[in-house]
Write a protein that holds these residues in place. Sequence first.
Motif, PDB file in Angstrom:
ATOM      1  N   SER A   1      -5.007  13.375   3.488  1.00  0.00           N
ATOM      2  CA  SER A   1      -4.448  12.284   4.284  1.00  0.00           C
ATOM      3  C   SER A   1      -4.548  12.593   5.774  1.00  0.00           C
ATOM      4  O   SER A   1      -4.882  11.722   6.581  1.00  0.00           O
ATOM      5  CB  SER A   1      -2.992  12.050   3.897  1.00  0.00           C
TER       6      SER A   1
ATOM      7  N   ARG B   1      -8.169  12.198   6.814  1.00  0.00           N
ATOM      8  CA  ARG B   1      -8.517  10.775   6.887  1.00  0.00           C
ATOM      9  C   ARG B   1      -7.927  10.132   8.137  1.00  0.00           C
ATOM     10  O   ARG B   1      -8.599   9.369   8.841  1.00  0.00           O
ATOM     11  CB  ARG B   1      -8.021  10.043   5.642  1.00  0.00           C
TER      12      ARG B   1
ATOM     13  N   THR C   1       2.659  10.825   2.591  1.00  0.00           N
ATOM     14  CA  THR C   1       1.985  11.526   1.498  1.00  0.00           C
ATOM     15  C   THR C   1       2.759  12.787   1.121  1.00  0.00           C
ATOM     16  O   THR C   1       2.914  13.094  -0.068  1.00  0.00           O
ATOM     17  CB  THR C   1       0.543  11.878   1.897  1.00  0.00           C
TER      18      THR C   1
ATOM     19  N   ALA D   1      -4.901   8.308   0.216  1.00  0.00           N
ATOM     20  CA  ALA D   1      -5.892   7.284   0.566  1.00  0.00           C
ATOM     21  C   ALA D   1      -5.273   6.094   1.283  1.00  0.00           C
ATOM     22  O   ALA D   1      -5.978   5.355   1.972  1.00  0.00           O
ATOM     23  CB  ALA D   1      -6.607   6.803  -0.696  1.00  0.00           C
ATOM     24  N   LEU D   2      -3.973   5.906   1.142  1.00  0.00           N
ATOM     25  CA  LEU D   2      -3.350   4.683   1.654  1.00  0.00           C
ATOM     26  C   LEU D   2      -2.326   4.897   2.762  1.00  0.00           C
ATOM     27  O   LEU D   2      -2.065   3.972   3.538  1.00  0.00           O
ATOM     28  CB  LEU D   2      -2.645   3.950   0.506  1.00  0.00           C
TER      29      LEU D   2
ATOM     30  N   ARG E   1       0.829  -1.203   0.000  1.00  0.00           N
ATOM     31  CA  ARG E   1       0.000   0.000   0.000  1.00  0.00           C
ATOM     32  C   ARG E   1       0.862   1.251   0.000  1.00  0.00           C
ATOM     33  O   ARG E   1       0.479   2.277  -0.538  1.00  0.00           O
ATOM     34  CB  ARG E   1      -0.920  -0.001   1.211  1.00  0.00           C
TER      35      ARG E   1
END
Length: 152
Positions: A97, A100, A48, A41-42, A5
């Motif tokens: 990021s 999230r 990021t 997202a990961l 990921r």
Amino acid sequence: MRWARQVAPLLILALVAALELADRRYIVLDLAVLSPVLAAALASPRLTAAYAALALAVAGLLGLPDDLYGGAGWERMAQMIRLCGVAVGGVMAVLASRTRTLRDRKLENVIRVAEVAQRAILTPLPALRDGLKLAVRYESAAGAGQRRRGPL
């Protein structure tokens, strides 16, 4: 699996670089922004941000073989707009990021509090009553999708 990921954005960046270098008719270096967007997202905000910086550097370097910096005023301006797009996209990816990550932490805390509250409400059963052995299994609503198979 976790490393996959975290490496996926690097693979996207390598694909964009390969596409840019393979066909000089089209300029696709601005697609480097897909790398930090996927990382948002990961991965963590820090990773990021690293992918955002790397995407900006790769996009900048990919402009050199096509002489996008030394050409006419329009080509140089178009390259600067592309790089600004990659930079703005990278900043937005870092913010996404971070949002999230904070949301995920908050959700984990809410789940933890709910489990504690549910356990406090449950009444303990005696292990033996009137010659019968009793058993209880608690399963959190949050973990309902991860049911284990096997004996109580």
